[in-house]
Design a protein around this motif. Structure first.
Motif, PDB file in Angstrom:
ATOM      1  N   VAL A  29       0.837  -1.193   0.000  1.00 14.43           N
ATOM      2  CA  VAL A  29       0.000   0.000   0.000  1.00 14.43           C
ATOM      3  C   VAL A  29       0.876   1.249   0.000  1.00 14.43           C
ATOM      4  O   VAL A  29       0.599   2.216  -0.711  1.00 14.43           O
ATOM      5  N   GLY A  30       1.958   1.240   0.755  1.00 15.52           N
ATOM      6  CA  GLY A  30       2.866   2.388   0.787  1.00 15.52           C
ATOM      7  C   GLY A  30       3.474   2.681  -0.573  1.00 15.52           C
ATOM      8  O   GLY A  30       3.533   3.832  -1.004  1.00 15.52           O
ATOM      9  N   ASP A  31       3.922   1.620  -1.271  1.00 17.93           N
ATOM     10  CA  ASP A  31       4.494   1.813  -2.604  1.00 17.93           C
ATOM     11  C   ASP A  31       3.435   2.284  -3.603  1.00 17.93           C
ATOM     12  O   ASP A  31       3.713   3.099  -4.478  1.00 17.93           O
ATOM     13  N   TYR A  32       2.226   1.754  -3.458  1.00 21.54           N
ATOM     14  CA  TYR A  32       1.132   2.178  -4.330  1.00 21.54           C
ATOM     15  C   TYR A  32       0.828   3.667  -4.129  1.00 21.54           C
ATOM     16  O   TYR A  32       0.712   4.430  -5.092  1.00 21.54           O
ATOM     17  N   LEU A  33       0.737   4.095  -2.881  1.00 24.68           N
ATOM     18  CA  LEU A  33       0.484   5.506  -2.595  1.00 24.68           C
ATOM     19  C   LEU A  33       1.627   6.385  -3.095  1.00 24.68           C
ATOM     20  O   LEU A  33       1.403   7.467  -3.637  1.00 24.68           O
ATOM     21  N   ALA A  34       2.854   5.911  -2.934  1.00 21.59           N
ATOM     22  CA  ALA A  34       4.013   6.672  -3.427  1.00 21.59           C
ATOM     23  C   ALA A  34       3.929   6.838  -4.936  1.00 21.59           C
ATOM     24  O   ALA A  34       4.190   7.929  -5.471  1.00 21.59           O
ATOM     25  N   ARG A  35       3.525   5.778  -5.650  1.00 17.68           N
ATOM     26  CA  ARG A  35       3.389   5.851  -7.104  1.00 17.68           C
ATOM     27  C   ARG A  35       2.308   6.867  -7.488  1.00 17.68           C
ATOM     28  O   ARG A  35       2.496   7.656  -8.410  1.00 17.68           O
ATOM     29  N   LEU A  36       1.180   6.842  -6.786  1.00 19.29           N
ATOM     30  CA  LEU A  36       0.108   7.794  -7.073  1.00 19.29           C
ATOM     31  C   LEU A  36       0.576   9.234  -6.898  1.00 19.29           C
ATOM     32  O   LEU A  36       0.301  10.097  -7.742  1.00 19.29           O
ATOM     33  N   VAL A  37       1.292   9.486  -5.818  1.00 15.53           N
ATOM     34  CA  VAL A  37       1.770  10.842  -5.544  1.00 15.53           C
ATOM     35  C   VAL A  37       2.789  11.265  -6.598  1.00 15.53           C
ATOM     36  O   VAL A  37       2.741  12.389  -7.115  1.00 15.53           O
ATOM     37  N   GLN A  38       3.710  10.368  -6.954  1.00 11.50           N
ATOM     38  CA  GLN A  38       4.717  10.703  -7.961  1.00 11.50           C
ATOM     39  C   GLN A  38       4.071  10.974  -9.320  1.00 11.50           C
ATOM     40  O   GLN A  38       4.439  11.921 -10.009  1.00 11.50           O
ATOM     41  N   ASP A  39       3.083  10.143  -9.702  1.00 12.51           N
ATOM     42  CA  ASP A  39       2.396  10.352 -10.977  1.00 12.51           C
ATOM     43  C   ASP A  39       1.652  11.684 -10.975  1.00 12.51           C
ATOM     44  O   ASP A  39       1.646  12.405 -11.971  1.00 12.51           O
ATOM     45  N   ASP A  40       1.024  12.006  -9.872  1.00 14.09           N
ATOM     46  CA  ASP A  40       0.292  13.264  -9.766  1.00 14.09           C
ATOM     47  C   ASP A  40       1.248  14.454  -9.826  1.00 14.09           C
ATOM     48  O   ASP A  40       1.021  15.419 -10.564  1.00 14.09           O
ATOM     49  N   ALA A  41       2.333  14.386  -9.071  1.00 12.05           N
ATOM     50  CA  ALA A  41       3.288  15.491  -8.999  1.00 12.05           C
ATOM     51  C   ALA A  41       4.013  15.703 -10.326  1.00 12.05           C
ATOM     52  O   ALA A  41       4.348  16.832 -10.683  1.00 12.05           O
ATOM     53  N   SER A  42       4.243  14.633 -11.065  1.00 15.54           N
ATOM     54  CA  SER A  42       4.956  14.753 -12.340  1.00 15.54           C
ATOM     55  C   SER A  42       4.048  15.215 -13.472  1.00 15.54           C
ATOM     56  O   SER A  42       4.526  15.536 -14.557  1.00 15.54           O
ATOM     57  N   GLY A  43       2.743  15.216 -13.221  1.00 12.27           N
ATOM     58  CA  GLY A  43       1.802  15.600 -14.269  1.00 12.27           C
ATOM     59  C   GLY A  43       1.382  14.430 -15.136  1.00 12.27           C
ATOM     60  O   GLY A  43       0.574  14.586 -16.043  1.00 12.27           O
ATOM     61  N   LEU A  44       1.922  13.231 -14.870  1.00  8.67           N
ATOM     62  CA  LEU A  44       1.597  12.055 -15.670  1.00  8.67           C
ATOM     63  C   LEU A  44       0.103  11.767 -15.645  1.00  8.67           C
ATOM     64  O   LEU A  44      -0.509  11.532 -16.683  1.00  8.67           O
ATOM     65  N   ARG A  45      -0.488  11.831 -14.472  1.00  6.09           N
ATOM     66  CA  ARG A  45      -1.916  11.537 -14.361  1.00  6.09           C
ATOM     67  C   ARG A  45      -2.742  12.536 -15.153  1.00  6.09           C
ATOM     68  O   ARG A  45      -3.651  12.171 -15.894  1.00  6.09           O
ATOM     69  N   ALA A  46      -2.418  13.807 -15.031  1.00  2.00           N
ATOM     70  CA  ALA A  46      -3.160  14.842 -15.755  1.00  2.00           C
ATOM     71  C   ALA A  46      -3.027  14.659 -17.263  1.00  2.00           C
ATOM     72  O   ALA A  46      -4.011  14.807 -18.004  1.00  2.00           O
ATOM     73  N   ARG A  47      -1.827  14.323 -17.727  1.00  2.33           N
ATOM     74  CA  ARG A  47      -1.636  14.103 -19.166  1.00  2.33           C
ATOM     75  C   ARG A  47      -2.429  12.895 -19.638  1.00  2.33           C
ATOM     76  O   ARG A  47      -3.002  12.914 -20.736  1.00  2.33           O
ATOM     77  N   ALA A  48      -2.499  11.848 -18.831  1.00  2.00           N
ATOM     78  CA  ALA A  48      -3.264  10.659 -19.204  1.00  2.00           C
ATOM     79  C   ALA A  48      -4.757  10.971 -19.272  1.00  2.00           C
ATOM     80  O   ALA A  48      -5.448  10.532 -20.200  1.00  2.00           O
ATOM     81  N   ASP A  50      -6.106  13.924 -19.834  1.00  2.00           N
ATOM     82  CA  ASP A  50      -6.302  14.782 -21.006  1.00  2.00           C
ATOM     83  C   ASP A  50      -6.296  13.962 -22.300  1.00  2.00           C
ATOM     84  O   ASP A  50      -7.117  14.193 -23.192  1.00  2.00           O
ATOM     85  N   ALA A  51      -5.387  13.009 -22.407  1.00  2.00           N
ATOM     86  CA  ALA A  51      -5.317  12.171 -23.602  1.00  2.00           C
ATOM     87  C   ALA A  51      -6.585  11.332 -23.746  1.00  2.00           C
ATOM     88  O   ALA A  51      -7.121  11.183 -24.849  1.00  2.00           O
ATOM     89  N   ALA A  52      -7.083  10.798 -22.642  1.00  8.45           N
ATOM     90  CA  ALA A  52      -8.315  10.018 -22.690  1.00  8.45           C
ATOM     91  C   ALA A  52      -9.490  10.896 -23.111  1.00  8.45           C
ATOM     92  O   ALA A  52     -10.330  10.471 -23.913  1.00  8.45           O
ATOM     93  N   ALA A  53      -9.566  12.105 -22.602  1.00  8.95           N
ATOM     94  CA  ALA A  53     -10.648  13.019 -22.961  1.00  8.95           C
ATOM     95  C   ALA A  53     -10.590  13.367 -24.450  1.00  8.95           C
ATOM     96  O   ALA A  53     -11.627  13.401 -25.131  1.00  8.95           O
ATOM     97  N   ARG A  54      -9.387  13.604 -24.973  1.00 10.64           N
ATOM     98  CA  ARG A  54      -9.247  13.899 -26.406  1.00 10.64           C
ATOM     99  C   ARG A  54      -9.673  12.701 -27.250  1.00 10.64           C
ATOM    100  O   ARG A  54     -10.372  12.844 -28.258  1.00 10.64           O
ATOM    101  N   PHE A  55      -9.272  11.512 -26.837  1.00  8.10           N
ATOM    102  CA  PHE A  55      -9.639  10.295 -27.562  1.00  8.10           C
ATOM    103  C   PHE A  55     -11.151  10.127 -27.596  1.00  8.10           C
ATOM    104  O   PHE A  55     -11.740   9.860 -28.651  1.00  8.10           O
ATOM    105  N   LEU A  56     -11.789  10.289 -26.429  1.00  8.51           N
ATOM    106  CA  LEU A  56     -13.241  10.145 -26.374  1.00  8.51           C
ATOM    107  C   LEU A  56     -13.942  11.197 -27.218  1.00  8.51           C
ATOM    108  O   LEU A  56     -14.918  10.897 -27.918  1.00  8.51           O
TER     109      LEU A  56
END
Length: 79
Positions: A29-48, A50-56
């Motif tokens: 769970v700790g590693d999972y939460l760390a991954r979520l925070v890193q993805d959010d902080a790097s902008g990876l989640r937001a880019r994903a 946005d890409a899904a919204a454009r595709f749809l």
């Protein structure tokens, strides 16, 4: 890298969902939460998202046709 322990209170359903998702990914769970925070902080989640919204937006007609049987403009067909 040194580890720091965090404490957070979440609803039980959120905690259970985090446990299940971490297990699905083979993570603690700790590693999972760390991954979520890193993805959010790097902008990876937001880019994903946005890409899904454009595709749809680009392919909404295909989904509408598949769901409702409505023909697409120009005679195109869903795969």
């Amino acid at each position: 890298m040194a580890k720091t322990q965090l404490g957070a209170r979440v609803d039980e359903d959120v905690a259970e969902l985090a446990r299940k998702r971490a297990a699905d990914l083979g993570l603690s769970v700790g590693d999972y939460l760390a991954r979520l925070v890193q993805d959010d902080a790097s902008g990876l989640r937001a880019r994903a998202v946005d890409a899904a919204a454009r595709f749809l937006a680009e392919h909404q007609g295909v989904f509408d046709e598949a769901e409702h049987g409505e023909p697409m403009p120009g005679g195109e067909r869903a795969a």
